[in-house]
Design an enzyme around this catalytic site. Structure first.
Site, PDB file in Angstrom:
ATOM      1  N   GLY A  33      42.243  -7.588 -54.408  1.00  0.00           N
ATOM      2  CA  GLY A  33      41.189  -7.379 -53.719  1.00  0.00           C
ATOM      3  C   GLY A  33      39.828  -7.657 -54.548  1.00  0.00           C
ATOM      4  CG  ASN A  34      36.660  -9.313 -52.648  1.00  0.00           C
ATOM      5  OD1 ASN A  34      35.854  -8.630 -52.165  1.00  0.00           O
ATOM      6  ND2 ASN A  34      37.728 -10.241 -52.263  1.00  0.00           N
ATOM      7  NE  ARG A  35      33.484  -3.993 -58.730  1.00  0.00           N
ATOM      8  CZ  ARG A  35      34.129  -2.740 -58.917  1.00  0.00           C
ATOM      9  NH1 ARG A  35      33.927  -1.689 -58.039  1.00  0.00           N
ATOM     10  NH2 ARG A  35      34.550  -2.388 -59.959  1.00  0.00           N
TER      11      ARG A  35
END
Ligand code: CTP
Ligand code: CA
Length: 236
Positions: A33-35
Site C-alpha cells: 500500500g501507500n500513505r
C-alpha cells in the site's frame, strides 16, 4: 444569519475523481500500500459539489473521517480496493464524465500472484515478492479520449507527488509526466514533512498544456481544491 453560497460555476458538469491509495494483495491478510489518505480527493469532490457538479468519488481505502468531508447529495462514493478495481470504476465513469481527476495514489506494481491462504514463515516465500507493473490508469483514460471514446471536450487532470526540492527540476519532471500521460493538467504536490500525504495542508503547482505553471496554491486541501477547479474551468 448570513448564507454563504458558492458560485455555481460547475453546474451541469459530471465529474469523476479518484482518491486514496490502492492496496495490492500479497495474501488474504497482507498487501502493498501507500500513505495516501484521500483528503485531497475528498476536498476536490466537496468543492465540485458545492459549485454545482454531479460527482462520482472513486475511493480507495479512504477512512470514514475523511469521506465525511465529501458527504453531499450530489456525491456518489464508489469504494474500490486494488488498482484494477479503481481502473474499472474510473473507465465506467469516464464514459459520461466531463472532467476526470486522478488524485488517487495508484500502486505502480502488484504482486505477480496473490496467495489464497495466509503465507507462513515456514513456507519461506515471504522474503521475496515478485511484482508486475500495473496499468497506468490516467494514461489509459487519456488514450480512450484520444480515440474518441469519451464525451467531447472531456478534461483530464493527473496529480504527481514529487519530493525533488529544486523547484525547476520538479517542474521539468512534471512537464514530461504531463506529456507522457496525455493529460490537460498535472497538479504537482510537494510531498514533504509539512505538506502532502497524511497532512491537512497541501502546496501545488498546476502545469498546463503549454508546459507553463497555470496555477499555484497552498493552504488547506479545500483551498487547493478550489484553485484546481478554477484551473480546470480556465482550461475548458
Ligand atoms: N497513475 C495512474 N495509474 C498508475 C500510476 C499512477 O493513473 N498505475 C496516476 C496517478 O493517479 C496520478 C498520476 O498518474 O494522477 C501520476 O502518478 P505518479 O506516481 O506521479 O506517476 P508515475 O507515472 O507512476 O511515475 P513515478 O511514480 O515513476 O514518478
Ligand atoms: Ca507512481
Amino acid at each position: 444569519a448570513l448564507a454563504v453560497v458558492a458560485p455555481q460555476d460547475l453546474a451541469g458538469l459530471r465529474v469523476a475523481i479518484s482518491a486514496g491509495g490502492t492496496r495490492e494483495p500479497i495474501d488474504p491478510v497482507r498487501f502493498l500500500g501507500n500513505r495516501s489518505s484521500g483528503r485531497q480527493g475528498a476536498a476536490l469532490a466537496a468543492e465540485a459539489a458545492a459549485r454545482g457538479a454531479e460527482v462520482v468519488l472513486v475511493a480507495a481505502h479512504v477512512e470514514h473521517a475523511v469521506r465525511a468531508a465529501a458527504l453531499h447529495p450530489s456525491i456518489r462514493v464508489q469504494d474500490v480496493g486494488t488498482a484494477a478495481e479503481l481502473s474499472a470504476a474510473m473507465k465506467d465513469a469516464a464514459a459520461t464524465a466531463d472532467v476526470l481527476i486522478m488524485a488517487a495514489a495508484v500502486a505502480d506494481y502488484r504482486p505477480a500472484e496473490a496467495a489464497d491462504h495466509k503465507l507462513t514463515k515456514d513456507e519461506g516465500v515471504l522474503t521475496r515478492i515478485d511484482l508486475v507493473e500495473n496499468e497506468d490508469v490516467v494514461a489509459a483514460l487519456a488514450a480512450a479520449r484520444a480515440e474518441g471514446r469519451a464525451p467531447s471536450g472531456q478534461t483530464i487532470v493527473a496529480f504527481a507527488a514529487e519530493t525533488l526540492h529544486d523547484a525547476e527540476q520538479r517542474r521539468e519532471r512534471a512537464r514530461r509526466k504531463r506529456e507522457r500521460k496525455g493529460v490537460d493538467l498535472l497538479a504537482v504536490n510537494l510531498a514533504d514533512a509539512e505538506h502532502g500525504f497524511e497532512r491537512a495542508e497541501n502546496a501545488v503547482e498546476v502545469i498546463g498544456a503549454d508546459g507553463t505553471v497555470v496555477a499555484t496554491s497552498s493552504g488547506t486541501k479545500r483551498q487547493v481544491a478550489s484553485a484546481i477547479w478554477d484551473a480546470v474551468l480556465s482550461a475548458r
